[in-house]
Design an enzyme around this catalytic site. Sequence first.
Site, PDB file in Angstrom:
ATOM      1  CG  ASN A   9     -19.601  11.747 -39.275  1.00  0.00           C
ATOM      2  OD1 ASN A   9     -19.700  12.680 -39.760  1.00  0.00           O
ATOM      3  ND2 ASN A   9     -18.592  11.615 -38.250  1.00  0.00           N
ATOM      4  CG  ASP A  68     -12.357   2.241 -37.232  1.00  0.00           C
ATOM      5  OD1 ASP A  68     -13.039   2.897 -36.720  1.00  0.00           O
ATOM      6  OD2 ASP A  68     -11.648   1.656 -36.516  1.00  0.00           O
ATOM      7  CG  PHE A 148     -15.321  15.178 -38.793  1.00  0.00           C
ATOM      8  CD1 PHE A 148     -15.175  13.963 -38.384  1.00  0.00           C
ATOM      9  CD2 PHE A 148     -15.522  15.477 -40.132  1.00  0.00           C
ATOM     10  CE1 PHE A 148     -14.949  12.924 -39.510  1.00  0.00           C
ATOM     11  CE2 PHE A 148     -15.353  14.859 -41.147  1.00  0.00           C
ATOM     12  CZ  PHE A 148     -15.012  13.595 -40.812  1.00  0.00           C
ATOM     13  CG  ASP A 151     -10.497  17.441 -39.087  1.00  0.00           C
ATOM     14  OD1 ASP A 151      -9.806  16.341 -39.119  1.00  0.00           O
ATOM     15  OD2 ASP A 151     -11.354  17.402 -40.115  1.00  0.00           O
TER      16      ASP A 151
END
Length: 190
Positions: A9, A68, A148, A151
Amino acid sequence: MKLVFATHNMNKLKEIQTMLPDHIELLSLDDIDCNEDIPESGDTIDENAILKAEYVKNNYGYDCFADDTGLEVEALAGAPGVYSARYSGEEKNDDANMDKVLSQLIDKKDRSARFKTVIALTLKGNQSLFTGVCEGSILNEKRGNKGFGYDPIFLPKGYDKTFAEMNIDEKTKISHRGIAFRQLIEYLSK
């Protein structure tokens, strides 16, 4: 020091690079040619972070940290939690995930939620965990186009902007990930 951040990411990578001291060279999974899906079979956010960090260390030999993150919504008994990225299906679609949460909260008064990030670090044979939590609530609709994941629907407690309406510096100061990464950076600086 070379350290792998177990992510593909690029949004996460950019967010973290702004926080790291200059003496740490940050590599992504792409940089070490790790293209397979790392198993995330844990029952908790903590377990998934550990699994990812250990996978990189055991299969590629690099010191590594993995995070995570989960969105935990009170009215949904903590869901989506560990399933946040795949809440609406295996394709990991942010809009579909948000739409599912919003539809499940249509008639709920309690919209309190929190983001939780856990970072697992494997470094020179040792393992450490760092946890960051940001309390807030879920809005009735999406707002903002930055960030992302969830959000655009998450409003941090005490703020009038969603994470998706904040610039990266504003978000990093208060976000779950920012909190956890500041703990990691403090640890790495010692």
